[in-house]
Motif scaffolding. Structure first.
Motif, short mmCIF file in Angstrom:
data_model
loop_
_atom_site.label_atom_id
_atom_site.label_comp_id
_atom_site.label_asym_id
_atom_site.label_seq_id
_atom_site.Cartn_x
_atom_site.Cartn_y
_atom_site.Cartn_z
N HIS A 60 0.84 -1.19 0.00
CA HIS A 60 0.00 0.00 0.00
C HIS A 60 0.88 1.24 0.00
CE1 HIS A 60 0.94 -0.20 4.26
NE2 HIS A 60 0.59 1.07 4.34
N SER A 61 0.31 2.32 -0.49
CA SER A 61 1.08 3.55 -0.60
C SER A 61 1.20 4.20 0.76
CB SER A 61 0.37 4.51 -1.56
OG SER A 61 1.05 5.72 -1.60
N SER A 62 2.39 4.73 1.04
CA SER A 62 2.58 5.46 2.28
C SER A 62 1.98 6.87 2.16
CB SER A 62 4.07 5.57 2.61
OG SER A 62 4.73 6.24 1.57
N VAL A 76 3.54 8.56 -18.57
CA VAL A 76 3.16 7.16 -18.78
C VAL A 76 3.37 6.39 -17.48
CG1 VAL A 76 3.63 5.09 -20.14
CG2 VAL A 76 3.83 7.35 -21.20
N GLU A 77 2.26 5.96 -16.88
CA GLU A 77 2.32 5.27 -15.58
C GLU A 77 1.73 3.87 -15.71
OE1 GLU A 77 3.42 4.81 -12.71
OE2 GLU A 77 2.64 6.21 -11.22
N ASP A 78 2.25 2.98 -14.89
CA ASP A 78 1.71 1.61 -14.91
C ASP A 78 0.28 1.56 -14.37
OD1 ASP A 78 2.50 2.27 -12.31
OD2 ASP A 78 3.80 0.53 -12.04
N ILE A 79 0.07 2.22 -13.21
CA ILE A 79 -1.24 2.09 -12.56
C ILE A 79 -1.58 3.36 -11.80
CG2 ILE A 79 -0.24 0.94 -10.51
CD1 ILE A 79 -2.77 -0.86 -10.45
N LEU A 80 -2.82 3.73 -11.87
CA LEU A 80 -3.34 4.87 -11.10
C LEU A 80 -4.15 4.29 -9.96
CD1 LEU A 80 -3.96 7.85 -10.66
CD2 LEU A 80 -5.54 7.76 -12.57
N ASP A 81 -3.62 4.49 -8.74
CA ASP A 81 -4.21 3.86 -7.56
C ASP A 81 -4.81 4.96 -6.69
OD1 ASP A 81 -4.70 1.71 -5.80
OD2 ASP A 81 -2.80 1.99 -4.78
N THR A 82 -4.11 5.39 -5.64
CA THR A 82 -4.64 6.50 -4.84
C THR A 82 -4.58 7.82 -5.61
OG1 THR A 82 -2.50 7.03 -3.86
CG2 THR A 82 -3.86 5.43 -2.68
N GLY A 83 -3.63 7.90 -6.55
CA GLY A 83 -3.47 9.12 -7.33
C GLY A 83 -2.43 10.06 -6.75
N MET A 84 -1.85 9.69 -5.60
CA MET A 84 -0.87 10.56 -4.93
C MET A 84 0.37 10.78 -5.80
SD MET A 84 -2.38 11.32 -2.14
CE MET A 84 -1.15 12.05 -1.08
N ASN A 99 -10.43 -3.36 -7.08
CA ASN A 99 -9.47 -3.08 -6.03
C ASN A 99 -8.73 -4.33 -5.58
OD1 ASN A 99 -8.07 -2.00 -3.92
ND2 ASN A 99 -9.84 -1.74 -2.58
N GLU A 100 -7.79 -4.77 -6.40
CA GLU A 100 -7.00 -5.96 -6.07
C GLU A 100 -5.55 -5.66 -6.34
OE1 GLU A 100 -10.28 -9.40 -6.98
OE2 GLU A 100 -8.86 -8.91 -8.57
N PHE A 101 -4.67 -6.30 -5.60
CA PHE A 101 -3.25 -6.05 -5.81
C PHE A 101 -2.77 -6.88 -6.99
CE2 PHE A 101 1.30 -6.20 -5.17
CZ PHE A 101 1.56 -4.87 -4.91
N VAL A 102 -2.26 -6.19 -7.99
CA VAL A 102 -1.87 -6.88 -9.23
C VAL A 102 -0.36 -6.77 -9.47
CG1 VAL A 102 -4.10 -6.74 -10.41
CG2 VAL A 102 -2.51 -4.80 -10.55
N VAL A 103 0.14 -7.75 -10.19
CA VAL A 103 1.57 -7.76 -10.55
C VAL A 103 1.70 -8.11 -12.04
CG1 VAL A 103 2.42 -8.39 -8.25
CG2 VAL A 103 1.77 -10.21 -9.85
N GLY A 144 5.48 -5.07 -15.58
CA GLY A 144 6.13 -3.91 -14.95
C GLY A 144 5.78 -3.76 -13.48
N LEU A 145 4.62 -4.23 -13.08
CA LEU A 145 4.20 -4.08 -11.68
C LEU A 145 4.82 -5.16 -10.81
CD1 LEU A 145 0.64 -3.44 -12.81
CD2 LEU A 145 1.69 -1.92 -11.14
N ASP A 146 5.24 -4.76 -9.62
CA ASP A 146 5.96 -5.72 -8.78
C ASP A 146 5.31 -5.95 -7.43
OD1 ASP A 146 6.62 -3.06 -7.75
OD2 ASP A 146 8.09 -4.10 -6.52
N TYR A 147 5.76 -7.02 -6.80
CA TYR A 147 5.53 -7.23 -5.38
C TYR A 147 6.93 -7.46 -4.81
CZ TYR A 147 4.16 -9.42 -0.99
OH TYR A 147 4.01 -9.72 0.35
P1 IMP Z 1 -0.67 5.84 -6.21
O1 IMP Z 1 0.28 6.95 -5.88
O2 IMP Z 1 -1.35 5.29 -5.00
O3 IMP Z 1 -1.62 6.15 -7.34
O4 IMP Z 1 0.23 4.62 -6.62
C1 IMP Z 1 0.82 4.51 -7.81
C2 IMP Z 1 1.95 3.51 -7.71
O5 IMP Z 1 1.71 2.52 -6.71
C3 IMP Z 1 2.04 2.75 -9.00
O6 IMP Z 1 2.86 3.42 -9.90
C4 IMP Z 1 2.60 1.43 -8.56
O7 IMP Z 1 4.01 1.48 -8.52
C5 IMP Z 1 2.08 1.24 -7.16
N1 IMP Z 1 0.87 0.35 -7.14
C6 IMP Z 1 -0.41 0.72 -6.95
N2 IMP Z 1 -1.24 -0.33 -7.01
C7 IMP Z 1 -0.44 -1.39 -7.27
C8 IMP Z 1 -0.72 -2.79 -7.48
O8 IMP Z 1 -1.87 -3.29 -7.46
N3 IMP Z 1 0.36 -3.57 -7.73
C9 IMP Z 1 1.64 -3.10 -7.78
N4 IMP Z 1 1.94 -1.81 -7.59
C10 IMP Z 1 0.90 -0.96 -7.34
#
Ligand code: IMP
Ligand code: MG
Length: 204
Positions: free
Chosen positions: A87-89, A116-124, A168-172, A175-178
């Motif tokens: 999760h994002s800090s 160009v971003e992999d994923i838009l999550d919280t948007g921070m 809302n699921e954690f994906v890999v 490019g996306l990692d765990y």
């Molecule tokens: P945000 O700032 O919360 O929008 O987070 C964006 C960043 O969080 C992304 O560029 C990813 O690196 C990481 N992230 C958010 N969700 C996931 C996920 O489901 N899997 C892996 N990384 C994620």
């Protein structure tokens, strides 16, 4: 000798993990081709400058760049917010700035920039980057994300080009990692963890 269950066995001591395919590599490639056409249609004949966020956005950038006809350049930026967690800090920090050609703010000034971003999550992360880039006076500033998790949004940002909206699921993968693993998967999948291989909630 005990039988191994396919896909579940990890090296000794490591927690069990598995990835369930959510978006196949083929679907990703087809969607990127369509996004590339859409971007070019919006800016016909204009040089485009793609700026990707390391490391997750790298495959998306390279596939997108190869599918946009005409003049395209690119650069990379690095931010950190996640560490080893899922999760994002909420704290975003710049760890690699753009290639700065003449003076500090010149590298994107006057350019049509697509972040160009992999994923838009919280948007921070995007909110931070867009503020930073806007100060550097680009001609246009747009955002392309491969994945969008709208349920998790905290910051009021939106992407102009979205590959796939996902739950809302954690994906890999792609490019996306765990914890730095799984980036090399050619597809996007949901990470399943633990002895029962449960879904890892994104906010866990
Ligand atoms: P945000 O700032 O919360 O929008 O987070 C964006 C960043 O969080 C992304 O560029 C990813 O690196 C990481 N992230 C958010 N969700 C996931 C996920 O489901 N899997 C892996 N990384 C994620
Ligand atoms: Mg990222």
């Amino acid at each position: 000798m005990p039988k191994r269950k396919k896909g579940r066995q990890q090296s000794s001591g490591a927690p069990r993990e598995r990835v369930r395919v959510l978006i196949t590599g083929g679907r990703i490639q087809r969607r990127i081709m369509a996004l590339a056409r859409e971007i070019r249609k919006d800016f016909p004949g204009e040089p485009l400058h793609l700026v990707s966020v390391l490391k997750g956005g790298v495959f998306f950038l390279t596939d997108l760049a190869r599918n946009i006809p005409g003049e395209v350049s690119f650069d990379f930026i690095a931010v950190s917010s996640y560490g080893q967690k899922t999760h994002s800090s909420g704290q975003v920090r710049l760890t690699r700035d753009l290639e700065l050609t003449r003076d500090l703010d010149s590298s994107i000034e006057g350019k049509t920039v697509i972040v160009v971003e992999d994923i838009l999550d919280t948007g921070m992360t995007l909110q931070y980057l867009l503020r930073l880039f806007q100060q550097r006076k680009p001609k246009h500033l747009r955002v392309a994300v491969l994945l969008d998790k709208p349920e998790r949004r905290i910051a009021a940002v939106h992407a102009d080009y979205v590959g796939f909206s996902i739950p809302n699921e954690f994906v890999v993968g792609y490019g996306l990692d765990y914890a730095e693993r799984y980036r090399n998967l050619p597809y996007v999948g949901v990470l399943l963890l633990g002895p029962g291989l449960k879904k890892k909630p994104a906010e866990d």
